[in-house]
Design an enzyme around this catalytic site. Sequence first.
Site, short mmCIF file in Angstrom:
data_model
loop_
_atom_site.label_atom_id
_atom_site.label_comp_id
_atom_site.label_asym_id
_atom_site.label_seq_id
_atom_site.Cartn_x
_atom_site.Cartn_y
_atom_site.Cartn_z
N GLY A 202 31.18 -30.99 -56.21
CA GLY A 202 30.54 -32.17 -55.63
C GLY A 202 30.98 -32.36 -54.19
N GLY A 204 31.70 -35.57 -51.28
CA GLY A 204 31.88 -36.99 -51.01
C GLY A 204 31.82 -37.30 -49.54
N ASP A 205 32.25 -38.51 -49.20
CA ASP A 205 32.16 -38.96 -47.82
C ASP A 205 33.20 -38.31 -46.92
OD1 ASP A 205 30.99 -40.61 -45.81
OD2 ASP A 205 32.73 -41.93 -45.93
N GLY A 207 35.12 -35.39 -48.02
CA GLY A 207 35.44 -34.02 -48.39
C GLY A 207 34.60 -33.51 -49.53
N LYS A 224 40.16 -30.88 -53.72
CA LYS A 224 39.40 -31.62 -52.72
C LYS A 224 39.77 -31.10 -51.34
CE LYS A 224 37.97 -36.29 -51.47
NZ LYS A 224 38.05 -37.74 -51.83
N ASP A 320 35.78 -49.41 -55.41
CA ASP A 320 34.69 -48.42 -55.44
C ASP A 320 34.36 -48.00 -56.87
OD1 ASP A 320 32.74 -46.91 -54.22
OD2 ASP A 320 34.02 -45.16 -53.90
#
Length: 589
Positions: A202, A204-205, A207, A224, A320
């Site tokens: 996946g 993310g913002d 990494g 990550k 979050d």
Amino acid sequence: MASKAMPRAPPAAPNLQSLKLCSQNDSSLETTSPSKRSALVPGRSAESSKPNPEVVQKEQKSTQHQNESIDLTGSNDPAEVKAEGNLVPKRLADEEKGVVEDGIANGSLKSSSALGKEHGIASASGSARLVGRSETGERGFSSSRCRPSTSSDVSDESACSSISSVTKPHKANDSRWEAIQMIRTRDGILGLSHFKLLKKLGCGDIGSVYLSELSGTKSYFAMKVMDKASLASRKKLLRAQTEKEILQCLDHPFLPTLYTHFETDKFSCLVMEFCPGGDLHTLRQRQRGKYFPEQAVKFYVAEILLAMEYLHMLGIIYRDLKPENVLVREDGHIMLSDFDLSLRCAVSPTLIRSSNPDAEALRKNNQAYCVQPACVEPSCMIQPSCATPTTCFGPRFFSKSKKDRKPKPEVVNQVSPWPELIAEPSDARSMSFVGTHEYLAPEIIKGEGHGSAVDWWTFGIFLYELLFGKTPFKGSGNRATLFNVIGQPLRFPEYPVVSFSARDLIRGLLVKEPQQRLGCKRGATEIKQHPFFEGVNWALIRCASPPEVPRPVEIERPPKQPVSTSEPAAAPSDAAQKSSDSYLEFDFF
């Protein structure tokens, strides 16, 4: 004055083919030699290390304060280093002025100022931006009550792992720790060269996350990878540092484990637990009707509630919560992830006693709730029928007869001997505008400042989405969603049918006034006592059978191409090139 802005795409994933395996320390983390350090200390000379007796006491008093007020982010930019006391770094102050970037500015019904006055939405000068469902906002500074990070939390190593990542009690029997310790014993350090990156999980913002295998073992991890140059250019180094610091201090069954972390010249890497079950958003999409049965929802939110309670005890406001950030482990239990938007604040745990009629009734009957795992049926741990009084004690062999016993005096309104631990960072305040549109609390949208109560609002939205397959205030667009959160009442659909206790819990959590919201005063302790969680054995919830156990994941590996020694290798065709694109960036390993 609002400006029209296009939604920004998430950052491009780092090209791992260009990773360089470095064995030297990062130049941005320099150390000072002892001789130079002695010249910097008041009362000492460069030639002599003997302290001046007149300043010894001043040094001792100021050392602890200085260590607690300086945060090294690993950046060469002086603006990334927090000043002492309650001063705000210049970079963070600049970010806070434009913390709302472009969410409310795109409309034609009314002007932004008129809509803001009518609905109470905070306005900001300059361009505005609010993150979408899969995008997160910028983290601004918080109030002076927030606890600054210490310089000891920052690793001074670059290509090797941090020595602070050690085995913790809840993961003492984890085979992945054994594999890591084996490599450390053999090689001394653990770096990027010890891992094989298999596929991308996946993005993310800040990494991208990759499935990785520790070389020479069959241990799999989620790594990550964050591009340090990209983080610096987008002013997100502090968010990456915050996530690493939080992960280092976690030790909870429903929170991630940071096995190790290391850096190269270009990338910063966090090695965490791999969850083969995906996330709850993907799992919900596979359900009939795209929503979970109520019993399954009770299981998931109960474990999330315990994770949130633990975070609040540490002074961490999550901010979050959403199905995309709740991962499913191989045993079906959950794990909360992504802490780059979290806020660290001061908290004062309090132990109180409260009356409990049920416990008093059990005391009168000489019974107690059994806390032994052998006395509980794990398969029905969260069923109300399992919460029946029982006892693990046998009869008293030398007890007096009933005739010889003296009646005990009745005590009116006796307080239960079971204490309650209240650890809610209710005094924390932040002006940051962070979160996801559909999960934003009203106080964040209004710009009034927010505290730990925002986590209980998002917990209510999360519960609603799992039960009904959608969020309660979702509009035709992001702008309409924000207005619905502020001005529209909470409504429940006619279908699917859920229990009254579930709807009542959601009503208590989705109170627009944070001071009246369920959990605002006593935190998770108050929420756990709601009738919706009746029958949940909180102490043994890990023994409960999950609603669904993910299938074993078969790791696909790229096929090895035979190497011919007689003829040069031919250039691959376009079709072959496209079919192997998914593995190209991992060929380096």
